[in-house]
Design a protein around this motif. Structure first.
Motif, PDB file in Angstrom:
ATOM      1  N   THR A   1       0.734  -1.179   0.022  1.00 42.16           N
ATOM      2  CA  THR A   1      -0.124   0.046  -0.047  1.00 42.16           C
ATOM      3  C   THR A   1       0.870   1.256   0.196  1.00 42.16           C
ATOM      4  O   THR A   1       0.567   2.167  -0.500  1.00 42.16           O
ATOM      5  CB  THR A   1      -0.925   0.194   1.110  1.00 42.16           C
TER       6      THR A   1
ATOM      7  N   THR B   1       0.309   4.068  -2.869  1.00 43.44           N
ATOM      8  CA  THR B   1      -0.032   5.325  -2.478  1.00 43.44           C
ATOM      9  C   THR B   1       0.964   6.681  -2.403  1.00 43.44           C
ATOM     10  O   THR B   1       0.682   7.464  -2.766  1.00 43.44           O
ATOM     11  CB  THR B   1      -0.906   5.178  -1.229  1.00 43.44           C
TER      12      THR B   1
ATOM     13  N   GLU C   1      -5.039  -5.711   0.164  1.00 47.97           N
ATOM     14  CA  GLU C   1      -5.072  -4.643   0.905  1.00 47.97           C
ATOM     15  C   GLU C   1      -5.300  -3.139   0.099  1.00 47.97           C
ATOM     16  O   GLU C   1      -5.995  -2.392   0.290  1.00 47.97           O
ATOM     17  CB  GLU C   1      -4.235  -4.408   1.869  1.00 47.97           C
ATOM     18  N   THR C   2      -4.403  -3.219  -0.870  1.00 47.79           N
ATOM     19  CA  THR C   2      -4.151  -1.830  -1.728  1.00 47.79           C
ATOM     20  C   THR C   2      -5.464  -1.749  -2.610  1.00 47.79           C
ATOM     21  O   THR C   2      -5.724  -0.885  -2.740  1.00 47.79           O
ATOM     22  CB  THR C   2      -2.847  -1.963  -2.503  1.00 47.79           C
TER      23      THR C   2
ATOM     24  N   VAL D   1      -7.947  -0.455  -0.503  1.00 46.94           N
ATOM     25  CA  VAL D   1      -7.787   1.054  -0.233  1.00 46.94           C
ATOM     26  C   VAL D   1      -8.184   1.775  -1.424  1.00 46.94           C
ATOM     27  O   VAL D   1      -9.136   2.713  -1.212  1.00 46.94           O
ATOM     28  CB  VAL D   1      -6.506   1.336   0.407  1.00 46.94           C
TER      29      VAL D   1
ATOM     30  N   SER E   1      -3.704   5.571   4.965  1.00 48.18           N
ATOM     31  CA  SER E   1      -3.600   4.064   4.647  1.00 48.18           C
ATOM     32  C   SER E   1      -2.423   3.556   4.693  1.00 48.18           C
ATOM     33  O   SER E   1      -1.986   2.493   5.125  1.00 48.18           O
ATOM     34  CB  SER E   1      -4.355   3.826   3.437  1.00 48.18           C
TER      35      SER E   1
ATOM     36  N   SER F   1      -0.863   0.815   7.078  1.00 57.47           N
ATOM     37  CA  SER F   1      -0.418  -0.460   6.637  1.00 57.47           C
ATOM     38  C   SER F   1       0.954  -0.859   6.856  1.00 57.47           C
ATOM     39  O   SER F   1       1.191  -2.012   7.350  1.00 57.47           O
ATOM     40  CB  SER F   1      -0.552  -0.311   5.021  1.00 57.47           C
TER      41      SER F   1
END
Lengths: 314, 314
Positions: free
Chosen positions: B12, B16, B43-44, B47, B141, B145
């Motif tokens: 992530t 990001t 997870e990413t 998000v 986020s 993470s």
């Protein structure tokens, strides 16, 4: 305790940035102390004397694992001999990134500006710290020195803005006069031995195949009085010959930069150096001197050109 | 145009931070665009979906000399294949400094904090720029993470302060619930092929003599549902065997980190790995699993221990 120091053959930026950064870290609660890796040149000695700042001590031999912060350099060839054994926790620099590695995540602050002093001013402002008069004068002196008072092509808008900001804080009303006094002090070389002159602002650079680089030594004498240097050309060439053998160099150059006219006449030891200057810069050598015109920045003009010339795939 | 990207096997923070840094640079007048070096993990993907942010494109093949900015990594083994041919102009990172070098003075911003997102927030504030809601949510986020919502020993006070600052800007009222939803998404691995699981958060590290390093591959699966992973242990060991041969590794490890209990059970392929875990960490391997207790950070705990173990002069 964090040992803070600049490069070998220290110039004004290397010495003053160690002093200013150690002071900044101390104010931030980090136990830090400034050191130097060699004798100050005449300009730096003048600056410290004028500002009433004590010369930081020579770095003592550090045991493996000692914590260090580097300013104004990062390559091992320009640093303390046992750098690989030390813990580099912080670097503030404005040079290309060389062979530095770290064992754990460091603080690194590199920006392509003309002087470490410009970055140190930024660090103070970001931390919301006031600037002491003496620190302001030290940072100002470093910027004037590194940029040759904005004559060098390494100068950025941030360096100019920093000087505008720092001059009143430092209580220096006539920046031009102060810079000229610094340059005159630097040029007052007296009977300094030739090898000392060569090594005063001298750096070794590995070129070519990283696995088997050839090492070139490049000295610079920035002076308002180039005639003095040319009168000692014979002695200086003998010193270059000696340093080349002693340090196992592939080549050695000594650039005489006329600060006021912004020109570079480079002393050329022999056929190897003459060939490289001809092929890399397109200039001929006459009487062991090559006229490099307005190429006055080792960092921004001389070294990158040599790097491209020696690049393995070139 | 500056190509901004995070490491291979992006997490992530890698994705990001590329998006946020490219946005910051664009606002500062630098033409920059975000890319990624691989597929996002669950997870990413969660998000980006939650925040309505478009996935940046895969980095196209770049010609030699193209300008790049690295986020969340700096070692060539974790970057684009032809990194040595590219011009690295900027790096924002919180890892140890590896084999990176640059041809000219770069912007480097490294600090030993838990997440690149924490540094990007700092860069916005230093530049006096407002933080957009979406950027705030992306940085938040990444920090949750990377620090496993402050469970990881890599967490610093600055990461906590950043989350406190960012949560209201991002409009995220219940940070704990948001973090758990992220971790649940990450743990919902479905029928992902075993080799994909291994490579999802995977890095290769050179250990020992820099001239002839041995390469170790270390995967991590951070999950709120470790039972799922252990049920697939046989498949995962087969994938590790395959990756070890394919990538010419000296050893391969896969750490299963139970996020909520903060424990690490590491899959051990064979006798080589078992010996190293015994000698470096003092733990025995049973049924191809080694209990590394609360050592849950690859960066801060696993890799430094292996580095010391393999150090040439150890």
């Amino acid at each position: 305790m964090l040992h803070v120091f600049g490069h070998l053959n220290p110039d004004t930026d290397a010495i003053t940035s160690a002093v200013v950064y150690a002071g900044l870290l101390t104010r931030q609660g980090v136990e830090a102390r400034a050191f130097r890796l060699g004798e100050p040149n005449f300009e730096t000695a003048y600056v410290l004397r004028e500002l009433g700042v004590e010369l930081p001590p020579l770095l003592p031999e550090l045991p493996a694992g000692a914590a260090v912060a580097l300013v104004d350099h990062n390559e091992s060839a320009q640093s303390v001999e046992n750098l690989a054994e030390l813990r580099v926790l912080r670097v503030v620099d404005h040079h290309k990134l060389g062979d530095l590695t770290t064992a754990s995540p460091p603080y690194l602050r590199f920006e392509p500006v003309g002087c470490t002093g410009t970055l140190l001013l930024k660090l103070h402002r970001e931390a919301g710290l006031s600037i002491e008069q003496q620190d302001a004068a030290l940072m100002l002196s470093a910027i004037l020195s590194d940029t040759l008072h904005f004559r060098s092509p390494t100068t950025t808008g941030e360096d100019r803005d920093a000087v505008d900001f720092l001059a009143p804080v430092a209580g220096i009303k006539n920046v031009e006069a102060y810079a000229l006094a610094m340059f005159a002090a630097k040029s007052d070389l007296g009977d300094t031995p030739a090898e000392t002159l060569l090594r005063m602002d001298y750096k070794a650079f590995p070129f070519g195949d990283p696995a088997a680089p050839q090492l070139w030594g490049i000295g610079v004498i920035e002076t308002t009085n180039p005639g003095y240097v040319f009168r000692r050309q014979g002695e200086l060439l003998a010193a270059m010959d000696h340093v080349k053998a002693e340090d196992g160099l592939s080549g050695v150059l000594l650039s005489v930069v006329d600060i006021l006219n912004e020109t570079n006449h480079t002393l050329v030891l022999g056929a190897t150096e003459a060939k490289v200057l001809r092929e890399a810069f397109g200039v001929e050598t006459q009487a062991q001197l090559a006229n490099l015109g307005h190429l006055i920045s080792r960092k921004k003009q001389i070294v990158p050109t040599l790097e491209r010339y020696f690049a393995p795939d070139a």
